[in-house]
Scaffold this motif. Sequence first.
Motif, mmCIF file in Angstrom:
data_model
loop_
_atom_site.group_PDB
_atom_site.id
_atom_site.type_symbol
_atom_site.label_atom_id
_atom_site.label_comp_id
_atom_site.label_asym_id
_atom_site.label_seq_id
_atom_site.Cartn_x
_atom_site.Cartn_y
_atom_site.Cartn_z
ATOM 1 N N ASP A 9 0.764 -1.214 0.072
ATOM 2 C CA ASP A 9 -0.127 0.086 0.090
ATOM 3 C C ASP A 9 0.777 1.379 0.018
ATOM 4 O O ASP A 9 0.515 2.209 -0.594
ATOM 5 C CB ASP A 9 -0.825 0.123 1.238
ATOM 6 N N GLN A 10 1.857 1.112 0.804
ATOM 7 C CA GLN A 10 2.812 2.453 0.895
ATOM 8 C C GLN A 10 3.511 2.467 -0.537
ATOM 9 O O GLN A 10 3.545 3.900 -0.915
ATOM 10 C CB GLN A 10 3.996 2.072 1.926
ATOM 11 N N GLN A 11 4.125 1.577 -1.196
ATOM 12 C CA GLN A 11 4.535 1.653 -2.318
ATOM 13 C C GLN A 11 3.719 2.207 -3.722
ATOM 14 O O GLN A 11 3.902 3.400 -4.138
ATOM 15 C CB GLN A 11 5.013 0.361 -3.019
ATOM 16 N N ILE A 12 2.256 1.791 -3.627
ATOM 17 C CA ILE A 12 1.267 2.382 -4.508
ATOM 18 C C ILE A 12 0.849 3.714 -4.050
ATOM 19 O O ILE A 12 0.863 4.563 -4.904
ATOM 20 C CB ILE A 12 -0.036 1.492 -4.259
ATOM 21 N N SER A 13 1.199 3.904 -2.778
ATOM 22 C CA SER A 13 0.549 5.355 -2.345
ATOM 23 C C SER A 13 1.750 6.359 -2.959
ATOM 24 O O SER A 13 1.286 7.469 -3.298
ATOM 25 C CB SER A 13 0.773 5.389 -0.811
ATOM 26 N N VAL A 14 3.021 5.946 -2.824
ATOM 27 C CA VAL A 14 3.903 6.774 -3.425
ATOM 28 C C VAL A 14 3.840 6.997 -4.674
ATOM 29 O O VAL A 14 3.819 8.232 -5.241
ATOM 30 C CB VAL A 14 5.408 6.077 -3.199
ATOM 31 N N MET A 15 3.546 6.118 -5.657
ATOM 32 C CA MET A 15 3.135 6.253 -6.985
ATOM 33 C C MET A 15 2.022 7.336 -7.332
ATOM 34 O O MET A 15 2.057 7.929 -8.247
ATOM 35 C CB MET A 15 2.845 4.834 -7.900
ATOM 36 N N ARG A 16 1.141 6.913 -6.416
ATOM 37 C CA ARG A 16 -0.208 7.773 -6.518
ATOM 38 C C ARG A 16 0.014 9.335 -6.216
ATOM 39 O O ARG A 16 -0.430 10.213 -7.038
ATOM 40 C CB ARG A 16 -1.512 7.067 -5.271
ATOM 41 N N GLU A 17 1.049 9.584 -5.152
ATOM 42 C CA GLU A 17 1.397 10.736 -4.951
ATOM 43 C C GLU A 17 1.977 11.607 -6.252
ATOM 44 O O GLU A 17 2.081 12.852 -6.559
ATOM 45 C CB GLU A 17 2.329 10.897 -3.901
ATOM 46 N N ARG A 18 2.877 10.961 -7.043
ATOM 47 C CA ARG A 18 3.481 11.512 -8.153
ATOM 48 C C ARG A 18 2.562 11.919 -9.119
ATOM 49 O O ARG A 18 2.799 12.693 -9.828
ATOM 50 C CB ARG A 18 4.342 10.355 -8.800
ATOM 51 N N PHE A 19 1.581 11.159 -9.313
ATOM 52 C CA PHE A 19 0.436 11.650 -10.173
ATOM 53 C C PHE A 19 -0.801 12.560 -9.811
ATOM 54 O O PHE A 19 -1.872 12.711 -10.488
ATOM 55 C CB PHE A 19 0.028 10.157 -10.913
ATOM 56 N N GLY A 20 -0.637 13.158 -8.667
ATOM 57 C CA GLY A 20 -1.426 13.909 -8.064
ATOM 58 C C GLY A 20 -1.504 15.336 -8.802
ATOM 59 O O GLY A 20 -0.391 15.916 -9.450
ATOM 60 N N MET A 21 -2.495 15.895 -8.843
ATOM 61 C CA MET A 21 -2.571 17.319 -9.292
ATOM 62 C C MET A 21 -3.096 18.515 -8.147
ATOM 63 O O MET A 21 -3.907 17.984 -7.443
ATOM 64 C CB MET A 21 -3.731 17.412 -10.305
ATOM 65 N N LEU A 22 -2.468 19.622 -8.585
ATOM 66 C CA LEU A 22 -2.551 20.677 -7.497
ATOM 67 C C LEU A 22 -3.446 21.625 -7.984
ATOM 68 O O LEU A 22 -3.587 22.036 -9.081
ATOM 69 C CB LEU A 22 -1.337 21.351 -7.202
ATOM 70 N N THR A 23 -4.635 21.860 -6.970
ATOM 71 C CA THR A 23 -5.628 22.820 -7.347
ATOM 72 C C THR A 23 -5.793 23.759 -6.436
ATOM 73 O O THR A 23 -5.630 23.411 -5.474
ATOM 74 C CB THR A 23 -6.949 22.038 -7.511
ATOM 75 N N GLY A 24 -5.844 25.040 -6.996
ATOM 76 C CA GLY A 24 -5.955 26.144 -6.145
ATOM 77 C C GLY A 24 -7.409 26.171 -5.224
ATOM 78 O O GLY A 24 -8.478 25.691 -5.648
ATOM 79 N N VAL A 25 -7.224 26.548 -3.946
ATOM 80 C CA VAL A 25 -8.236 26.452 -2.913
ATOM 81 C C VAL A 25 -8.408 27.849 -2.358
ATOM 82 O O VAL A 25 -7.338 28.455 -2.019
ATOM 83 C CB VAL A 25 -8.213 25.398 -2.156
ATOM 84 N N LYS A 77 -3.007 25.537 -2.427
ATOM 85 C CA LYS A 77 -3.205 24.652 -3.450
ATOM 86 C C LYS A 77 -3.284 23.211 -2.598
ATOM 87 O O LYS A 77 -2.370 22.778 -1.911
ATOM 88 C CB LYS A 77 -2.343 24.462 -4.718
ATOM 89 N N GLU A 78 -4.241 22.380 -2.856
ATOM 90 C CA GLU A 78 -4.459 20.918 -2.314
ATOM 91 C C GLU A 78 -4.159 20.123 -3.651
ATOM 92 O O GLU A 78 -4.450 20.434 -4.593
ATOM 93 C CB GLU A 78 -5.880 20.874 -1.810
ATOM 94 N N LYS A 79 -3.587 18.777 -3.118
ATOM 95 C CA LYS A 79 -3.281 17.851 -4.050
ATOM 96 C C LYS A 79 -4.645 16.825 -4.084
ATOM 97 O O LYS A 79 -5.053 16.164 -3.223
ATOM 98 C CB LYS A 79 -2.125 17.189 -3.678
ATOM 99 N N GLU A 80 -4.932 16.508 -5.514
ATOM 100 C CA GLU A 80 -6.007 15.703 -5.696
ATOM 101 C C GLU A 80 -5.566 14.467 -6.256
ATOM 102 O O GLU A 80 -4.770 14.442 -7.239
ATOM 103 C CB GLU A 80 -7.123 16.465 -6.761
#
Length: 486
Positions: free
Chosen positions: A139-155, A238-241
């Motif tokens: 889960d931690q490995q997949i989470s790291v990959m997921r973080e790389r593909f996150g998008m920053l959105t202004g809030v 900005k938050e990461k989606e």
Amino acid sequence: MKSTIEELGPTRVRMAIEVPWGDLDHAFGEVYKELGKQVRVPGFRPGKVPNRVLDQRLGRPVVLEQVVQHAVPEIYSEVIRENQVRVLGQPDIEVTRLDDNDTLAFTAEVDVAPQLELPALDSLAVTVDDVEVTDEEIDQQISVMRERFGMLTGVERAAQDGDFVSIDLEAKLNGEVLEDGSTTGMSYEVGSGNLMEGLDDAVRGLSADESKTFQTALLSGPDAGQLADVTVTVRSVKEKELPELDDEFAQTASEFDTLEELREDARTRLARTKVIQQGAQARDKLVEHLIETIEVPVPENLVEREVQWRNQAFERELQQAGMDWDAFLKMSGVESREDYEADQRTNVEQAVKTQFILDAIADAREVTVGNDDLSAQIMAQAQRNRMSPEQFAQQLQQSGNIAEFVADVRRTKTLAQLLEQTTITDESGRTVDLDALRPKTVQAAAEETPAEDAEEAPADEEIGVQAVATEAAEGATEDTEDVSKA
């Protein structure tokens, strides 16, 4: 020439050397030749002044002193070679007799490598951790990959942990803005704690265009340790989606079609990494076992020189970074400089012992270093240093470190042989197959390791016994000069 060697201890000897006057002819010739070029005597051309005139002009004692300085190092080196003495460091020389036209005698006290009594090494065994990959690790490995593909959105809200903010910083000391104490438009992840103490607490709760001033200790520069007033202004939040964990994510982030295939690949890679760790652990435990079972006297002079060298080098690094010892100790969590230096001394002693042990085993087993061994290590070291093999070889030659490099390769080869002969079992009693630790080529590693996961595996997939041994040998020598030269 006569020479005797007296053992003053397990790691120190005194050589008493007598040289007949006739053996100094070469030294006299070189000295007269050099003095003839330097001394100007009326009536004689430079380099053509007779020896007897130089004796009269300079004084015989001056000439003899020059001859001694020229001859003693060569004679000392010859005695070492003839008696196969492995010296450590520079000798303490004392001229005990200088009878003109008769005899030169001197003594040389020097540290030497100890003669070790090796135990039987045919039944070595170590125990290592089990290879077990948990769902949490996947889960931690997949989470790291997921973080790389996150998008920053202004809030339009106050900043909180995990948000990315654009901030301006201004640091003041006694009301004056510090040199290089301000910056604008810096991106920072709230809660990461990797910039300065107090920043996260100040930024939390701030919205765009809001500011807050806090105090923090300066870590570097001439004012290190003093409290500065730092004003932080948030310019945007900005938050990461993160993407959904589904098959579509697997297809985007990897070459796999399904999330399950991606998880299985993560399990395989983690298992392979833990196998590498097993090999490294086996290596470390084998070295620890050798140090515990083989009595190794260590020359205190050698240790002291190395500790001083390390401390001086580290102090230069601190100065270049604009830090002092207090700032470093606070940042590193070490209680005192005495504790730091005690750890340094222990590390040096362990490194020296490891060198002595591996050298003694290599001597006993008559381990030799061939061109293939040197080429393999040059390629491995060049890749580690991110340079071509040709560049690394040239660097070795220019630095005069070829002999030390060959000695390190010999130790590496010796340790690799010991590892191959060691019975390695995990905590569950299963035998660890050393064939699984055979090295892979760099190209194969590149093909097997997805680009996005490259930093999670060794750059060259060094999972071979030789590679595992290389790291151990480097650990023993990376900060300690080869003991034969120190």
